[in-house]
Design a protein around this motif. Structure first.
Motif, PDB file in Angstrom:
ATOM      1  N   LEU A   2       0.834  -1.189   0.000  1.00 24.17           N
ATOM      2  CA  LEU A   2       0.000   0.000   0.000  1.00 24.17           C
ATOM      3  C   LEU A   2       0.875   1.247   0.000  1.00 24.17           C
ATOM      4  CD1 LEU A   2      -2.562  -1.077   2.764  1.00 24.17           C
ATOM      5  CD2 LEU A   2      -2.821  -1.303   0.281  1.00 24.17           C
ATOM      6  N   ALA A   3       0.503   2.237  -0.817  1.00 26.30           N
ATOM      7  CA  ALA A   3       1.203   3.524  -0.856  1.00 26.30           C
ATOM      8  C   ALA A   3       0.495   4.481   0.084  1.00 26.30           C
ATOM      9  CB  ALA A   3       1.220   4.067  -2.278  1.00 26.30           C
ATOM     10  N   LEU A   4       1.123   4.785   1.229  1.00 29.28           N
ATOM     11  CA  LEU A   4       0.533   5.662   2.226  1.00 29.28           C
ATOM     12  C   LEU A   4       0.921   7.113   1.943  1.00 29.28           C
ATOM     13  CD1 LEU A   4       1.259   3.550   5.436  1.00 29.28           C
ATOM     14  CD2 LEU A   4      -0.738   3.458   3.929  1.00 29.28           C
ATOM     15  N   PRO A   5       0.235   8.073   2.550  1.00 28.41           N
ATOM     16  CA  PRO A   5       0.599   9.484   2.353  1.00 28.41           C
ATOM     17  C   PRO A   5       2.007   9.790   2.840  1.00 28.41           C
ATOM     18  CG  PRO A   5      -1.602   9.278   3.317  1.00 28.41           C
ATOM     19  CD  PRO A   5      -0.986   7.909   3.355  1.00 28.41           C
ATOM     20  N   HIS A   6       2.570  10.887   2.325  1.00 32.40           N
ATOM     21  CA  HIS A   6       3.871  11.424   2.750  1.00 32.40           C
ATOM     22  C   HIS A   6       5.033  10.473   2.463  1.00 32.40           C
ATOM     23  CE1 HIS A   6       1.445  14.482   4.670  1.00 32.40           C
ATOM     24  NE2 HIS A   6       0.874  13.573   5.441  1.00 32.40           N
ATOM     25  N   GLY A   7       4.908   9.667   1.402  1.00 29.25           N
ATOM     26  CA  GLY A   7       6.016   8.818   0.978  1.00 29.25           C
ATOM     27  C   GLY A   7       6.193   7.548   1.769  1.00 29.25           C
ATOM     28  N   PHE A   8       5.220   7.189   2.609  1.00 32.30           N
ATOM     29  CA  PHE A   8       5.295   5.940   3.362  1.00 32.30           C
ATOM     30  C   PHE A   8       4.690   4.794   2.553  1.00 32.30           C
ATOM     31  CE2 PHE A   8       5.749   8.920   6.871  1.00 32.30           C
ATOM     32  CZ  PHE A   8       6.676   8.279   7.691  1.00 32.30           C
ATOM     33  N   GLY A   9       5.138   3.591   2.834  1.00 35.14           N
ATOM     34  CA  GLY A   9       4.569   2.392   2.229  1.00 35.14           C
ATOM     35  C   GLY A   9       4.353   1.338   3.295  1.00 35.14           C
TER      36      GLY A   9
END
Length: 237
Positions: free
Chosen positions: A164-171
């Motif tokens: 999953l691609a989370l906000p602010h460049g997190f995965g």
């Protein structure tokens, strides 16, 4: 072993990827190098929970999808060296479904152990990224060896993942794998099988990538060498 999960206390200190591609050329070359505090293969430490230096080089033909590569790591058996050589072809169908098929040869060049430790696998995988929020990507794969490590009969490995691609460049990633070995000269006629999994989070910081994950497996995996908190820092260019 090329397809791998990292182990307890793993810290990837440096991962460097270099791409060389002439303008308008379909030929792409890349290289990578890493220092890790442990090297896990399918949930099992290959270095007795100690550090490893790893690296490889890859070639890809952009228009056909054909690729070749090699990768190496120190290990805590087989006279301390593993070299993997692999090749295959990958692509994407019009609907966005990706696919990859190939073969991989695990080589322990300094080992003269009997039963022989070198072995071959063939593999196939597929994946799809859904549009919209979180851009969820699901993938699944299978690998088969006619004579697994230590001349141990048929080996089958199944795996699946959700990213999953989370906000602010997190995965955020979830991974599960199941290894089954028929058994012969190393593990005996009964063989073995086990399930392992990983839950991880990553963060991109320009050329750097930071990640942390928890790895575990069922009791048939081998105890503490299969239970791992993983951290890594990598860089690519």
């Amino acid at each position: 072993m090329r397809i791998k999960m990292t182990g307890l206390g793993v810290l990837t200190l440096a991962l460097c990827t270099v791409n060389v591609q002439a303008e308008d050329s379909p030929h792409e070359f890349s290289g990578n190098i890493a220092l890790v505090t442990d090297y896990l293969y399918r949930g099992i430490s290959q270095t007795s929970e100690k550090a490893a230096v790893q690296g490889g080089i890859d070639y890809a033909h952009a228009s056909s999808g054909v690729y070749l590569g090699t990768w190496a790591s120190n290990v805590d058996f087989a006279e301390d060296l593993e070299i993997d050589v692999y090749g295959g072809i990958s692509g994407e169908l019009p609907g966005g479904l990706s696919w990859d098929v190939g073969g991989l040869y695990y080589i322990y060049p300094s080992s003269d152990a009997q039963p022989e430790e070198n072995f071959v696998e063939v593999y196939a995988s597929t994946g799809y990224t859904f549009p919209g929020a979180l851009e969820p990507t699901i993938s699944a794969g299978i690998a088969y060896s006619p004579d697994f490590f230590g001349e141990d009969g048929d080996g089958i490995y199944l795996n699946g993942a959700l990213d999953l691609a989370l906000p602010h460049g997190f995965g955020l990633s979830f991974y599960v794998g199941w290894q089954d070995v028929a058994g012969d000269k190393t593990s005996g006629p009964d063989g073995f099988n086990y399930t392992h999994y990983s839950i991880g989070i990553s963060k991109s910081l320009g050329p750097l990538s930071l990640s942390a994950s928890w790895n575990d497996a069922d009791n048939d995996c081998g105890g503490e060498i299969c239970e791992a908190l993983v951290g890594s820092i990598s860089m690519s260019f």
